[in-house]
Scaffold this motif. Structure first.
Motif, short mmCIF file in Angstrom:
data_model
loop_
_atom_site.label_atom_id
_atom_site.label_comp_id
_atom_site.label_asym_id
_atom_site.label_seq_id
_atom_site.Cartn_x
_atom_site.Cartn_y
_atom_site.Cartn_z
N HIS A 39 0.79 -1.23 0.00
CA HIS A 39 0.00 0.00 0.00
C HIS A 39 0.83 1.28 0.00
CE1 HIS A 39 -3.51 -2.42 1.87
NE2 HIS A 39 -3.53 -2.48 0.56
N GLY A 84 -10.09 -7.14 0.44
CA GLY A 84 -9.85 -5.70 0.43
C GLY A 84 -11.15 -4.95 0.62
N ALA A 105 -6.69 -3.38 -2.31
CA ALA A 105 -6.61 -4.84 -2.25
C ALA A 105 -5.58 -5.22 -1.19
CB ALA A 105 -6.18 -5.40 -3.60
N PHE A 106 -5.82 -6.29 -0.49
CA PHE A 106 -4.83 -6.78 0.45
C PHE A 106 -3.84 -7.68 -0.30
CE2 PHE A 106 -8.22 -6.05 3.82
CZ PHE A 106 -7.68 -4.82 4.18
#
Length: 183
Positions: A39, A84, A105-106
């Motif tokens: 991120h 996410g 999104a993770f």
């Protein structure tokens, strides 16, 4: 959407969208911490239970925001891992009927096409039940993955705003992307 997909507001073959819940704090914050490297410097989702409570509470209570968890599902079963989130912020009703898109999104879900599906579901929901006409996404120019995602979803580049948002200790330039729903 099959009835057995539980709390999903809408679902596709691999993901469903559902509202944020206080019960999701542990999984969401664990995924946010695991995804910090992915991120940065674009996004800073809540990574503590306290920060999650404030974040989710605002999405749940503020009528100018709509927040959704993107969850994986398999074989028509709800309750999969949180992949996410997608949010619509700064919703304006009346003649404008617009909102600003935010998403993340993770790490375990990145690069698997889940968010292409999720964004398609969100657009159908935004232009359907939410009765919006326009969604905007403001993206830092170096965020190639985010730019590619909105392009796949049909967003068009509308402009460039220098020093638009204060993120990670600095004013950041952003490209302004938008999509409009059916007339």
């Amino acid at each position: 959407m099959p009835d057995d997909l539980g709390r999903y507001l809408t679902a596709g073959p691999r993901v469903g969208l559902r509202p944020f819940s206080p019960d999701d704090a542990e999984e969401f914050t664990a995924r946010a911490r695991e995804s910090g490297e992915l991120h940065r410097p674009w996004l800073f989702p809540p990574s503590t239970p306290e920060a999650y409570a404030a974040y989710a509470g605002a999405l749940i209570e503020d009528p100018a925001r709509a927040g959704f968890l993107v969850c994986e599902h398999a074989e028509g079963v709800a309750g999969g891992r949180i992949a996410g989130f997608v949010n619509i912020n700064n919703i304006v009703r009346g003649a404008f009927r617009s909102g600003a898109l935010g998403y993340g999104a993770f790490a375990h879900a990145a690069g698997r096409g889940l968010f292409t599906e999720a964004l398609g579901l969100l657009l159908a929901y935004a232009f359907g039940p939410l009765e919006l006409h326009r969604l905007e996404a403001n993206i830092q120019p170096g965020n190639t993955a985010s730019r590619a995602l909105v392009q796949r979803a049909g967003f068009r580049l509308e402009g460039f705003s220098p020093a638009m948002l204060f993120i990670d200790g600095a004013w950041r330039d952003h490209e302004r992307w938008a999509v409009t729903g059916p007339s």
